[in-house]
Design an enzyme around this catalytic site. Structure first.
Site, short mmCIF file in Angstrom:
data_model
loop_
_atom_site.label_atom_id
_atom_site.label_comp_id
_atom_site.label_asym_id
_atom_site.label_seq_id
_atom_site.Cartn_x
_atom_site.Cartn_y
_atom_site.Cartn_z
N GLY A 350 0.80 -1.06 0.05
CA GLY A 350 0.05 -0.06 0.06
C GLY A 350 0.93 1.24 0.06
O GLY A 350 0.51 2.37 -0.49
N GLY A 352 4.30 1.41 -1.15
CA GLY A 352 5.36 1.49 -1.97
C GLY A 352 5.97 0.14 -2.47
O GLY A 352 5.20 -0.92 -2.12
N ASP A 465 -1.47 -2.85 11.63
CA ASP A 465 -1.66 -3.55 10.42
C ASP A 465 -1.20 -4.87 10.39
O ASP A 465 -0.17 -5.22 9.40
CB ASP A 465 -0.88 -2.76 9.01
CG ASP A 465 -1.35 -3.21 7.96
OD1 ASP A 465 -2.51 -3.58 7.73
OD2 ASP A 465 -0.71 -2.60 6.91
#
Length: 666
Positions: A350, A352, A465
């Site tokens: 998300g 790079g 995350d």
């Protein structure tokens, strides 16, 4: 030079460890070769058979090879070698080189000249010799029926060829045979291949710079079973009697029942130069041209230096100097990743792209994440947090090594994990399925790393995350939690300040959609979804599934309510798992993914449950199922189903609902 030597050393180690039936020599420096006569190995790794007249030289693999394990039919084999013949007096004929299969590697009665140092008038042609030869002949001997002074032949027990042809190679481009001169002094490739099932022998030649031709020079049907014994030696032979010449073997590979390994021209030793070095005419007639050339070269060099400085220009502010060795040079990362080429690309997330690299200063493998940014606001605070995360030390966390800033890019440098991310093994590697034992150990490892972040480090670290795509596997398949691009830190006893909702759909706790406030409990929710993902082999949200199975936590909860929770286990595992462990992980996953944050355990409690140090709470399946399905209420009238937006079809493996990591409201 060091890299070539290293590659040569590894290939030699491979040859030594692969047994008598498969070896490769890209040069012979340090090789165990049986030498006889004038044969020797030069300082740069060339195998020199002879280099003057009235000499003979033999070089053989030191151990016998078993060609007939069944004692009846000879096995298939393949040979590849590179040779060169350099005449000391151009235009004067000399002898060639032969590849020999013989029951002995010594030929005490072998005579010079036309007898190749192998035979003599008394034994040549005898069926008891059991010798097969591929001759690369550079002399015309009418006594043996030679066709010319530049030919290739196949000889059995003597030197009268059963089939021969002028030296040539088949050009794949022109579609015809092109002539070769064996005494040109140029290295040439030779392939000798024998099919034991079809009794077919092929001999192929080509210049070293060209690939193997599609058609062999010689192809004949010959049964070598009566010629070749069980134990035979293979090697090379030559002899000179008149004109001196140097006969070189540059490389050699062999394989029984398979294709011999390809010799790498870049790894082969260099031949000596023929004759004196030529003087350049530029020194006598081209001085003005040289001056002009040097001037233009100097200007070009200056321009190149300027462009290089611009290319590798970095952003470096005074406050960054305190981070010292944690800040990498962009030039070093550019070189490590070979210019961030797509060949080194590990994945796209998300934020790079992530590249594999090898740092030239330490020869350490790293993963480099390139993140684009447009704002300088908050950069100092962000780098400070990044460097704080760089001090994390745990066996189940991917180590953050440092960072680099350049123009509108931020580069983060991590330890390289050779086995990649866990989600690839769960969903994209059908031939590399993880066993249940591996999965259970990965779950426990990630739980241990998350406990360290929440409770054991000097500050509380919210990962924000957690998902299979951010769990990487090291060389021993241990799970390591990585990608701390969304992580936030705060002191123990304080509370997190961020109010931005970030993460990946399917792993977001319900309260995040209402408050945007991440806590250790929201990390636990994501870890619960992760446990279900690993145990069930399914993504938390799968739009391709039927409506009642689209949301993983709802489906597993329904299986629990029906009393068939084991039916949720990954079908690829079959029944190859520990029932108690599978039930524990599935139930604990539901507990951690409970819609009510107060009902979720801490990571300390999760570790206790996984280690069987504490019994799992006996929750009502109806109560938990009702809460997950949104029948209950959360803080008033909030609909819990909002945390599972099944109508959205996003790339769950790589796309996050994310804030700009450098926005002013961080």
């Amino acid at each position: 030079m060091f890299s070539k030597f290293l590659m040569w050393f590894l290939l030699m180690r491979l040859a030594a460890s692969s047994g008598d039936y498969d070896f490769i020599y890209n040069g012979f420096r340090g090789a165990n070769i049986s030498l006889d006569g004038s044969a020797k190995i030069t300082s740069n790794g060339l195998l020199l058979l002879t280099n003057s007249s009235s000499q003979k030289g033999h070089a053989f693999y030191p151990n016998p090879l078993h060609f007939k394990p069944s004692h009846s039919k000879i096995q298939s084999f393949s040979v590849n070698f590179v040779f060169a013949i350099m005449l000391q007096y151009p235009g004067v004929s000399s002898s060639g080189v032969s590849f020999v299969i013989s029951p002995s590697k010594e030929f005490p009665g072998g005579q010079l000249g036309q007898y190749w140092g192998i035979f003599n008038p008394n034994n040549i042609g005898n069926s008891s010799n059991h010798i097969a030869i591929i001759e690369l002949d550079t002399a015309l001997d009418q006594d043996f029926g030679d066709i010319n002074e530049n030919h290739v032949g196949v000889d059995i027990n003597g030197l009268v060829s059963i089939k021969s042809a002028p030296a040539a190679y088949f050009s794949n481009m022109s579609g015809r045979f092109e002539n070769l001169t064996l005494v040109s002094g140029e290295p040439m490739n030779v392939w000798v291949e024998y099919n034991g099932e079809q009794n077919q022998l092929n001999v192929t030649l080509s210049p070293i710079k060209l690939p193997k031709p599609d058609r062999p020079l010689l192809s004949l049907m010959v049964d070598l079973s009566s010629i070749v014994l069980d134990d035979m030696y293979i090697g090379f032979s030559t002899s000179t009697k008149a004109a001196p010449a140097s006969h070189y073997i540059l490389g050699w590979s062999f394989k029984m029942n398979g294709q011999a390994q390809v010799l790498d021209p870049l790894l082969l030793p260099k031949l000596p130069r023929i004759g004196p070095k030529k003087k350049s005419k530029l020194l006598t007639i081209g001085l003005p041209v040289i001056v002009l050339f040097l001037t233009l070269t100097g200007i070009s060099a200056i321009g190149l230096i300027v462009r290089r400085k611009i290319k590798f220009a970095e952003v470096l502010e005074d406050w960054e100097r305190e981070y010292g060795t944690h800040r990498f040079l962009y030039k070093d990362l550019f070189m490590a990743t070979k210019g961030f080429t797509d060949k080194e690309l590990l994945g796209i997330g998300g934020f790079g792209r992530v590249y594999r690299g090898v740092l030239s200063t330490s020869n350490i493998e790293v993963a480099v994440k390139r993140i684009s940014h447009d704002s300088r606001q908050g950069m100092r605070e962000f780098i400070s947090e990044i460097m704080s995360l760089g001090r994390l030390r745990h066996r189940n966390l991917v180590q953050l090594l440092g960072y680099c800033r350049r123009k509108k890019e931020l580069l983060l440098v991590y330890d390289y994990m050779p086995n990649g991310s866990l989600d690839k093994f769960l969903f994209n590697h059908p031939n590399s399925m993880l066993s249940w034992n591996q999965r259970f150990l990965i779950i426990k490892g990630v739980a241990s790393g998350l406990l360290y972040l929440h409770e054991e480090w000097e500050q509380v670290v919210l990962h924000r995350d957690i998902k299979a795509g951010n769990v990487l596997l090291d060389s021993e398949m241990n799970g390591r939690l990585g990608d701390f691009g969304l992580a936030r830190l705060y002191d123990h006893g304080a509370g997190p300040q961020t109010t931005h909702m970030v993460g990946t759909f399917g792993y977001l706790a319900p309260e995040l959609t209402a408050t945007g406030k991440a806590t250790t409990s929201t990390d636990v929710f994501a870890f619960g979804a992760f446990m279900l993902e690993v145990a069930c082999g399914r993504r938390p949200i799968d739009p391709r599934s039927s409506t009642d199975e689209e949301i993983l936590v709802e489906w597993v909860s329904e299986c629990w309510r029906r009393g068939t929770i084991l039916s949720a286990a990954d079908p690829k595992l079959g029944l190859d798992y520990e029932v108690e462990e599978m039930e524990l992980v599935l139930k604990l996953g539901l507990l951690c993914s409970h819609p009510l944050s107060a009902e979720r355990p801490s990571m300390y409690q999760v570790i206790q449950f996984l280690d069987r140090g504490a019994p799992l709470p006996d929750l009502s399946s109806d109560g938990l199922g009702a809460a997950i399905l949104g029948v209950g209420h959360y803080e008033g009238s909030f609909d819990l189903r909002f945390s599972y937006p099944s109508s959205l079809n996003q790339g769950f493996a790589s796309t996050s609902v994310q804030e700009s990591i450098l926005s002013s409201g961080r």
